[in-house]
Design a protein around this motif. Structure first.
Motif, PDB file in Angstrom:
ATOM      1  N   VAL A   7      12.817 -55.496   9.460  1.00 36.40           N
ATOM      2  CA  VAL A   7      13.101 -56.313   8.279  1.00 36.40           C
ATOM      3  C   VAL A   7      12.291 -57.603   8.342  1.00 36.40           C
ATOM      4  O   VAL A   7      12.277 -58.280   9.370  1.00 36.40           O
ATOM      5  CB  VAL A   7      14.601 -56.668   8.177  1.00 36.40           C
ATOM      6  CG1 VAL A   7      14.863 -57.518   6.935  1.00 36.40           C
ATOM      7  CG2 VAL A   7      15.459 -55.410   8.163  1.00 36.40           C
ATOM      8  N   ILE A   8      11.624 -57.949   7.239  1.00 39.47           N
ATOM      9  CA  ILE A   8      11.059 -59.284   7.097  1.00 39.47           C
ATOM     10  C   ILE A   8      11.727 -59.935   5.880  1.00 39.47           C
ATOM     11  O   ILE A   8      12.027 -59.271   4.894  1.00 39.47           O
ATOM     12  CB  ILE A   8       9.519 -59.294   6.956  1.00 39.47           C
ATOM     13  CG1 ILE A   8       9.052 -58.531   5.712  1.00 39.47           C
ATOM     14  CG2 ILE A   8       8.873 -58.727   8.201  1.00 39.47           C
ATOM     15  CD1 ILE A   8       7.561 -58.708   5.431  1.00 39.47           C
ATOM     16  N   GLY A   9      11.990 -61.234   6.012  1.00 39.71           N
ATOM     17  CA  GLY A   9      12.716 -61.932   4.954  1.00 39.71           C
ATOM     18  C   GLY A   9      14.215 -61.918   5.175  1.00 39.71           C
ATOM     19  O   GLY A   9      14.997 -62.083   4.231  1.00 39.71           O
ATOM     20  N   GLN A  64       7.392 -51.272  14.836  1.00 43.22           N
ATOM     21  CA  GLN A  64       7.514 -49.859  15.163  1.00 43.22           C
ATOM     22  C   GLN A  64       8.884 -49.375  14.707  1.00 43.22           C
ATOM     23  O   GLN A  64       9.876 -50.064  14.899  1.00 43.22           O
ATOM     24  CB  GLN A  64       7.389 -49.639  16.673  1.00 43.22           C
ATOM     25  CG  GLN A  64       6.134 -50.182  17.311  1.00 43.22           C
ATOM     26  CD  GLN A  64       4.938 -49.275  17.145  1.00 43.22           C
ATOM     27  OE1 GLN A  64       5.071 -48.144  16.665  1.00 43.22           O
ATOM     28  NE2 GLN A  64       3.767 -49.747  17.548  1.00 43.22           N
ATOM     29  N   GLY A  65       8.927 -48.188  14.109  1.00 39.26           N
ATOM     30  CA  GLY A  65      10.224 -47.668  13.698  1.00 39.26           C
ATOM     31  C   GLY A  65      10.106 -46.634  12.594  1.00 39.26           C
ATOM     32  O   GLY A  65       9.068 -45.990  12.429  1.00 39.26           O
ATOM     33  N   ASP A  66      11.188 -46.510  11.830  1.00 39.36           N
ATOM     34  CA  ASP A  66      11.267 -45.474  10.801  1.00 39.36           C
ATOM     35  C   ASP A  66      11.119 -46.020   9.385  1.00 39.36           C
ATOM     36  O   ASP A  66      10.739 -45.290   8.476  1.00 39.36           O
ATOM     37  CB  ASP A  66      12.616 -44.747  10.917  1.00 39.36           C
ATOM     38  CG  ASP A  66      12.786 -44.086  12.265  1.00 39.36           C
ATOM     39  OD1 ASP A  66      12.069 -43.105  12.528  1.00 39.36           O
ATOM     40  OD2 ASP A  66      13.612 -44.557  13.069  1.00 39.36           O
ATOM     41  N   VAL A  67      11.467 -47.303   9.194  1.00 42.34           N
ATOM     42  CA  VAL A  67      11.385 -47.877   7.849  1.00 42.34           C
ATOM     43  C   VAL A  67      11.151 -49.379   7.947  1.00 42.34           C
ATOM     44  O   VAL A  67      11.746 -50.060   8.792  1.00 42.34           O
ATOM     45  CB  VAL A  67      12.670 -47.572   7.033  1.00 42.34           C
ATOM     46  CG1 VAL A  67      13.916 -48.020   7.763  1.00 42.34           C
ATOM     47  CG2 VAL A  67      12.600 -48.200   5.644  1.00 42.34           C
ATOM     48  N   LEU A  68      10.277 -49.887   7.087  1.00 45.30           N
ATOM     49  CA  LEU A  68      10.050 -51.323   6.956  1.00 45.30           C
ATOM     50  C   LEU A  68      10.669 -51.793   5.650  1.00 45.30           C
ATOM     51  O   LEU A  68      10.322 -51.291   4.580  1.00 45.30           O
ATOM     52  CB  LEU A  68       8.556 -51.646   6.959  1.00 45.30           C
ATOM     53  CG  LEU A  68       8.170 -53.080   6.563  1.00 45.30           C
ATOM     54  CD1 LEU A  68       8.753 -54.095   7.533  1.00 45.30           C
ATOM     55  CD2 LEU A  68       6.651 -53.220   6.472  1.00 45.30           C
ATOM     56  N   PHE A  69      11.581 -52.752   5.746  1.00 43.33           N
ATOM     57  CA  PHE A  69      12.173 -53.384   4.571  1.00 43.33           C
ATOM     58  C   PHE A  69      11.514 -54.749   4.389  1.00 43.33           C
ATOM     59  O   PHE A  69      11.561 -55.584   5.291  1.00 43.33           O
ATOM     60  CB  PHE A  69      13.687 -53.580   4.752  1.00 43.33           C
ATOM     61  CG  PHE A  69      14.482 -52.312   4.838  1.00 43.33           C
ATOM     62  CD1 PHE A  69      14.852 -51.630   3.691  1.00 43.33           C
ATOM     63  CD2 PHE A  69      14.887 -51.810   6.072  1.00 43.33           C
ATOM     64  CE1 PHE A  69      15.602 -50.463   3.758  1.00 43.33           C
ATOM     65  CE2 PHE A  69      15.639 -50.653   6.160  1.00 43.33           C
ATOM     66  CZ  PHE A  69      15.995 -49.973   4.999  1.00 43.33           C
TER      67      PHE A  69
END
Length: 219
Positions: A7-9, A64-69
């Motif tokens: 998550v960014i933000g 790194q991972g499965d989803v970027l929000f």
């Protein structure tokens, strides 16, 4: 299968609510937050990384991972200039998305804005539209873009002009222009998680406009 989210933000209105819901959700085992200042949240699933967005390449191993929000954003008043706002709303978000795509994160979920259009004459709408267009050229399997109305929720900071606009929009959309009703932070966050758990076919982009967000979580 449990998922890893980035998550960014996460210190903004939507990001704060999204982080809360992700940490409470059983399908997510790790939530990595890339942030300039601490969220103040303590949780066993939270991996908080304090970063300098101007040196984002230094933190690529954390993306790194499965989803970027992506929920990063600011106001012109707070940024101080259009150039500074563009750096936060476009450049920082795009650079993180570019690294995520290069790291083979399959799913990308972006909070844009109603009226986003790269050909718009209004600076804010044009900026948001340019980001919407740019991320669609990145190598994600699934891209979801939300274009909510004015955001409704409890902010940690006081934005007087926005609060006045919000009250006016609540009144007007109660009787007319119902499709433009303010978007509640909890509903948008839930919709973002919903699409991350039920992605479309590979290599697709889905854009949800104002009145489609409520219907999405009712499916």
């Amino acid at each position: 299968m449990q998922l890893k989210a980035i998550v960014i933000g996460a210190t903004g209105l939507i990001g704060t609510e999204l982080l809360k819901q992700l940490l409470d959700h059983p399908k997510f085992k790790i939530v990595t937050v890339l942030t300039r200042r601490s969220t103040g949240v303590k949780h066993q699933k939270l991996n908080e990384v304090l970063i300098d967005f101007d040196e984002i390449e230094m933190y690529s191993d954390q993306i790194q991972g499965d989803v970027l929000f992506s929920t990063l954003g600011t106001t012109l008043k707070k940024a101080g200039s259009k150039t500074a706002q563009y750096k936060i709303d476009f450049t920082y978000q795009y650079e993180v998305a570019k690294i995520a795509a290069a790291n083979n994160i399959p799913n990308y979920v972006l909070v844009s804005s109603m009226g986003a259009n790269s050909k718009a004459k209004v600076f804010y709408s044009k900026m948001k539209g340019e980001l919407d267009d740019a991320v669609q050229d990145l190598n994600f399997k699934n891209i979801t873009i939300f274009r909510p109305s004015i955001l409704d929720g409890a902010r940690g900071e006081q934005r007087n002009a926005e609060q006045i606009s919000l009250k006016l929009m609540r009144f007007l959309t109660k009787y007319i222009m119902k499709k433009y009703k303010p978007t509640k932070d909890s509903i948008l966050a839930e919709a973002m998680i919903h699409v991350s758990l039920a992605p479309n076919q590979e290599n697709t982009t889905q854009i949800y406009e104002l009145d489609e967000i409520d219907r999405l979580i009712q499916q």
